[in-house]
Design a protein around this motif. Structure first.
Motif, PDB file in Angstrom:
ATOM      1  N   GLY A 117      -7.958   9.195  -0.558  1.00 57.07           N
ATOM      2  CA  GLY A 117      -6.854   7.944  -1.409  1.00 57.07           C
ATOM      3  C   GLY A 117      -7.114   8.363  -3.657  1.00 57.07           C
ATOM      4  O   GLY A 117      -5.832   7.128  -4.094  1.00 57.07           O
ATOM      5  N   LYS A 165      -5.382   4.122  -6.282  1.00 57.02           N
ATOM      6  CA  LYS A 165      -6.131   4.405  -4.738  1.00 57.02           C
ATOM      7  C   LYS A 165      -6.417   3.382  -4.263  1.00 57.02           C
ATOM      8  O   LYS A 165      -6.617   2.293  -3.518  1.00 57.02           O
ATOM      9  CB  LYS A 165      -7.528   4.893  -5.420  1.00 57.02           C
ATOM     10  CG  LYS A 165      -7.870   5.421  -4.304  1.00 57.02           C
ATOM     11  CD  LYS A 165      -9.719   5.450  -4.638  1.00 57.02           C
ATOM     12  CE  LYS A 165      -9.975   6.925  -4.649  1.00 57.02           C
ATOM     13  NZ  LYS A 165     -11.249   7.055  -5.057  1.00 57.02           N
ATOM     14  N   VAL A 182       1.965  -1.041  -6.103  1.00 54.81           N
ATOM     15  CA  VAL A 182       2.385   0.995  -6.151  1.00 54.81           C
ATOM     16  C   VAL A 182       3.147   1.005  -6.701  1.00 54.81           C
ATOM     17  O   VAL A 182       3.587   2.064  -7.584  1.00 54.81           O
ATOM     18  CB  VAL A 182       2.724   1.728  -4.611  1.00 54.81           C
ATOM     19  CG1 VAL A 182       3.165   2.560  -4.355  1.00 54.81           C
ATOM     20  CG2 VAL A 182       1.494   1.807  -3.808  1.00 54.81           C
ATOM     21  N   TRP A 232       7.762   2.363  -1.605  1.00 54.18           N
ATOM     22  CA  TRP A 232       7.819   2.293  -2.664  1.00 54.18           C
ATOM     23  C   TRP A 232       8.994   1.526  -3.593  1.00 54.18           C
ATOM     24  O   TRP A 232       9.212   0.598  -4.349  1.00 54.18           O
ATOM     25  CB  TRP A 232       7.110   3.604  -4.099  1.00 54.18           C
ATOM     26  CG  TRP A 232       7.630   4.014  -3.960  1.00 54.18           C
ATOM     27  CD1 TRP A 232       7.960   5.194  -4.282  1.00 54.18           C
ATOM     28  CD2 TRP A 232       8.604   4.048  -6.067  1.00 54.18           C
ATOM     29  NE1 TRP A 232       9.005   6.427  -4.417  1.00 54.18           N
ATOM     30  CE2 TRP A 232       9.074   5.649  -5.814  1.00 54.18           C
ATOM     31  CE3 TRP A 232       8.548   3.413  -6.594  1.00 54.18           C
ATOM     32  CZ2 TRP A 232       9.870   5.137  -6.909  1.00 54.18           C
ATOM     33  CZ3 TRP A 232       9.482   3.098  -7.427  1.00 54.18           C
ATOM     34  CH2 TRP A 232      10.240   4.776  -7.863  1.00 54.18           C
ATOM     35  N   ALA A 283      -3.984   1.580  -2.567  1.00 51.57           N
ATOM     36  CA  ALA A 283      -2.770   1.834  -1.087  1.00 51.57           C
ATOM     37  C   ALA A 283      -4.397   1.480  -0.258  1.00 51.57           C
ATOM     38  O   ALA A 283      -4.224   1.400   0.501  1.00 51.57           O
ATOM     39  CB  ALA A 283      -3.400   3.374  -1.489  1.00 51.57           C
ATOM     40  N   VAL A 286      -0.922   5.900   1.531  1.00 48.33           N
ATOM     41  CA  VAL A 286      -1.321   4.968   2.227  1.00 48.33           C
ATOM     42  C   VAL A 286      -2.050   4.242   2.749  1.00 48.33           C
ATOM     43  O   VAL A 286      -3.070   3.325   3.707  1.00 48.33           O
ATOM     44  CB  VAL A 286      -0.360   3.674   1.922  1.00 48.33           C
ATOM     45  CG1 VAL A 286      -0.170   2.172   1.771  1.00 48.33           C
ATOM     46  CG2 VAL A 286       0.415   3.822   0.283  1.00 48.33           C
ATOM     47  N   TYR A 293       1.808  -2.807  -2.574  1.00 49.24           N
ATOM     48  CA  TYR A 293       2.742  -2.464  -3.265  1.00 49.24           C
ATOM     49  C   TYR A 293       3.266  -3.541  -4.420  1.00 49.24           C
ATOM     50  O   TYR A 293       3.653  -3.091  -5.705  1.00 49.24           O
ATOM     51  CB  TYR A 293       4.489  -2.556  -2.460  1.00 49.24           C
ATOM     52  CG  TYR A 293       3.552  -1.178  -1.097  1.00 49.24           C
ATOM     53  CD1 TYR A 293       2.712  -1.409  -0.234  1.00 49.24           C
ATOM     54  CD2 TYR A 293       4.168  -0.309  -1.855  1.00 49.24           C
ATOM     55  CE1 TYR A 293       2.866   0.305   0.390  1.00 49.24           C
ATOM     56  CE2 TYR A 293       4.409   1.103  -0.948  1.00 49.24           C
ATOM     57  CZ  TYR A 293       3.493   0.683   0.345  1.00 49.24           C
ATOM     58  OH  TYR A 293       3.070   2.387   0.828  1.00 49.24           O
ATOM     59  N   THR A 349      -5.571   5.146   3.761  1.00 43.80           N
ATOM     60  CA  THR A 349      -6.416   5.206   3.122  1.00 43.80           C
ATOM     61  C   THR A 349      -6.710   3.452   3.317  1.00 43.80           C
ATOM     62  O   THR A 349      -7.804   3.065   3.514  1.00 43.80           O
ATOM     63  CB  THR A 349      -5.887   4.804   1.623  1.00 43.80           C
ATOM     64  OG1 THR A 349      -5.813   6.062   1.209  1.00 43.80           O
ATOM     65  CG2 THR A 349      -6.951   5.303   0.613  1.00 43.80           C
ATOM     66  N   ILE A 398       1.763   9.210  -4.682  1.00 43.30           N
ATOM     67  CA  ILE A 398       0.987   8.224  -3.956  1.00 43.30           C
ATOM     68  C   ILE A 398       0.442   8.922  -2.978  1.00 43.30           C
ATOM     69  O   ILE A 398       1.194   9.655  -2.632  1.00 43.30           O
ATOM     70  CB  ILE A 398       2.366   7.852  -4.129  1.00 43.30           C
ATOM     71  CG1 ILE A 398       2.975   6.950  -4.644  1.00 43.30           C
ATOM     72  CG2 ILE A 398       1.618   6.242  -2.370  1.00 43.30           C
ATOM     73  CD1 ILE A 398       4.893   5.856  -4.353  1.00 43.30           C
TER      74      ILE A 398
END
Lengths: 79, 524
Positions: free
Chosen positions: B465, B260, B320, B288, B263, B401, B268, B404, B398
């Motif tokens: 998230g 979370k 991530v 990712w 994100a 993103v 990443y 979030t 995931i």
């Protein structure tokens, strides 16, 4: 003095009774909205649209537990 | 029998999620004003009781009227969420067992006794009880409202960080081992403090905005200025604390929900000494596992994310990709060092846990005690990854993103804006020139929706998230949803949309009418 000697339940009843009786117009509207909302929620939504799945489909907790274990362990199809 | 719908029926999952999100977000439009305005009323009434100045009584009664309208329209809207637990999320409801039930039951009892009883005294008791008892009632309403929020947030925090429980493989339910571990989990404490302080800030801005309208109209000048002094002071204090608790919440996210956090920051590729993005524009092509830049444009404070997330300027913050691939070293809360598992390995372990639970059940049916013991041990050893066993692809862990990331930055940006706003209001109030600053009065008025946006954005960060989890690492959304007909969920979704929109229109209409009427004269 006489008022003070009335029993507690009568005094509570009077408190609410007079409170509602003297309520301003916004209070009446607010109470009307509360009652309509509760009617929609408990009489329409709860009865016709939101059954408790676990209570409705199974007799007891053992049946519910068996169902859940089966659901949690059975292979998943992602097709 | 319950309809057997395959897990690939994303329509059902998405409509169920959409319905819950719609209900929760509409419900939370009404809640924060109740939480915060009750404290502002209590402070104002305290000044009335202390000074005996009837102007304070008049001020208290006006805001109490707006509180009453908001309370009446918002009350019980949260019960719909409980209906949804029983119908749309029956598997989740069974799985959480008494952990969710206990806080919600306490909340129901407290809300009923504290709020309902003392709200009646607050509204009906001005001429019937002593000043001090009336004041006590107002304070108890305020405290009761915040305590109601506490129990809901404890339940929510457990979903983000399940603790203090034991999963019973015979009943497929979680059982509470320690009430205090659930109640005082660091996630619960921070979540509660952050959420209620955000509600206090929202209410302060609401009071300032409405008062600014009176100043612009040159009506009830003294009333408006006194209200603003109380609200801006309350807002400044709680706004400062809001940022402090926001830091506490983000720290907990870093420890317990690193995906979370990644994100939230659009991170990443993890870094040592990671910077915090003040502003950023995400690259929509970033995945990712590709080499695209994650952020196209950014303003960054160096090392701040490491400091905020791990209290160490050089700490490694996993991104991530790191969380997907695993392999990095980290230290848990007890100081033990670990090497992170990849998402794929976690999925494998989750599948082992699920298989072991099934084997344990089979062994129980055949009465093979040795096999039961072995399968149970395997299950317990892998239970912390149980939820991963329901996932198909590693990429499923995931969350969304961009949603979030932008929600988080909108929330944080607005949080700092509110602090500056309170300082400005107080500065011009003490210079006694606020009524001449029309730009600031307009700003106050148009700022009323902003804390609502910040609050909703905060909930998006918290709930989107943490996807795909309903219960972090233990139960994904896809396994929690009841296998019912998606059409029935769609129907109730639109019904709720209509009902809540009607309630919101009613709220705004009655509130604006009452505001236009203004406070009554003579403290009556």
């Amino acid at each position: 003095m006489k008022k003070r000697n009335r029993n507690i339940f009568r005094r509570i009843f009077d408190f609410y009774y007079e409170g509602f009786r003297e309520m301003p117009s916004w209070g009446i509207k607010a109470w009307a909205l509360i009652l309509i909302k509760l009617f929609i929620m408990f009489v329409i939504l709860r009865l016709f649209f939101f059954p408790n799945i676990m209570s409705e489909h199974f007799e007891d907790d053992q049946e519910r537990a068996d169902y859940m274990i089966e659901e949690l362990t059975k292979p998943i199809s992602y097709d | 029998m319950i309809e057997n719908i395959m897990l690939s029926d994303l329509s059902l999952v998405n409509w169920s999620r959409g319905q819950f999100a719609l209900t929760a977000m509409y419900h939370y439009l009404f809640v924060p004003l109740t939480l915060g305005l009750s404290f502002l009323m209590a402070i104002m009434e305290s000044l009335y009781v202390k000074t005996g100045n009837p102007e304070w009584k008049r001020i208290t009664k006006f805001w109490m009227t707006l509180f009453g309208i908001n309370f009446a329209i918002g009350v019980a809207t949260g019960l719909i969420l409980e209906f949804e637990f029983g119908t749309n999320w029956s598997r989740y409801s069974w799985f959480v067992g008494d952990i969710f039930g206990a806080p919600l039951a306490i909340e129901g009892i407290m809300a009923f006794f504290l709020e309902s009883t003392f709200i009646a005294v607050m509204f009906f008791g001005w001429k019937k009880v002593s000043k001090k008892f009336h004041l006590l009632s107002t304070w108890l309403v305020a405290i009761g409202a915040s305590l109601s929020a506490l129990w809901i947030l404890v339940a929510n925090a457990w979903m983000q960080y399940p603790t203090g429980m034991n999963f019973n493989p015979d009943t497929a339910r979680n059982e509470m081992l320690s009430f205090w571990d659930v109640f005082l989990s660091p996630v619960a404490v921070n979540k509660f403090l952050h959420t209620i302080t955000s509600a206090y800030v929202l209410s302060a801005i609401f009071v300032i905005g409405v008062s600014a309208w009176f100043l612009m109209k040159k009506r009830h000048i003294v009333f408006a200025k006194k209200s603003m002094v109380i609200a801006a002071t309350f807002g400044l204090i709680t706004g400062g604390y809001l940022i402090f608790t926001g830091d506490g919440s983000a720290y907990q996210v870093a420890q317990k929900q690193p995906m979370k956090l990644a994100a939230m920051e659009g991170l990443y590729d993890g870094q040592e000494g990671a910077g915090l993005l003040v502003f950023g524009m995400l690259n929509p092509d970033k995945e990712w596992n590709n080499d695209e830049e994650a952020v196209l444009a950014k303003v960054e404070v160096p090392k701040l994310l490491s400091i905020l997330g791990y209290r160490n300027k050089d700490a490694f913050v996993p991104g991530v990709t790191n969380l997907m691939e695993g392999g990095f070293k980290y230290t848990d809360e007890k100081g033990n060092k670990h090497t992170a598992l990849s998402a794929e390995e976690k999925i494998n372990r989750g599948r082992i846990a699920r298989t072991a639970l099934g084997d344990y059940k089979d062994a129980k049916e055949t009465g093979d005690e040795q096999a039961q013991k072995e399968h149970l041990e395997t299950f317990k050893a892998n239970f912390q990854y149980f939820g991963y066993g329901f996932l198909n692809n590693p990429g499923d862990i995931i969350p969304n993103v961009p949603l979030t990331f932008y929600s988080f930055h909108i929330m944080v940006g607005l949080g700092f804006y509110f602090l500056i706003f309170f300082v400005l209001i107080l500065f011009f109030l003490f210079k006694n020139t606020l009524q001449n600053k029309r730009w600031l009065l307009w700003l106050a008025l148009v700022s009323i929706p902003l804390p609502y946006i910040a609050s909703q954005a905060g909930w998006i960060v918290a709930e989107v998230g943490r996807q795909p989890w309903v219960i972090q690492d233990l139960m994904p959304t896809i396994a929690a949803v009841s296998r019912i007909d998606a059409t029935s969920v769609q129907i109730t979704f639109w019904m709720f949309a209509a009902i809540f929109t009607a309630l919101l229109i009613a709220e705004i209409s009655i509130l604006t009418k009452q505001i236009r009427t203004g406070p009554k004269t003579g403290g009556q």
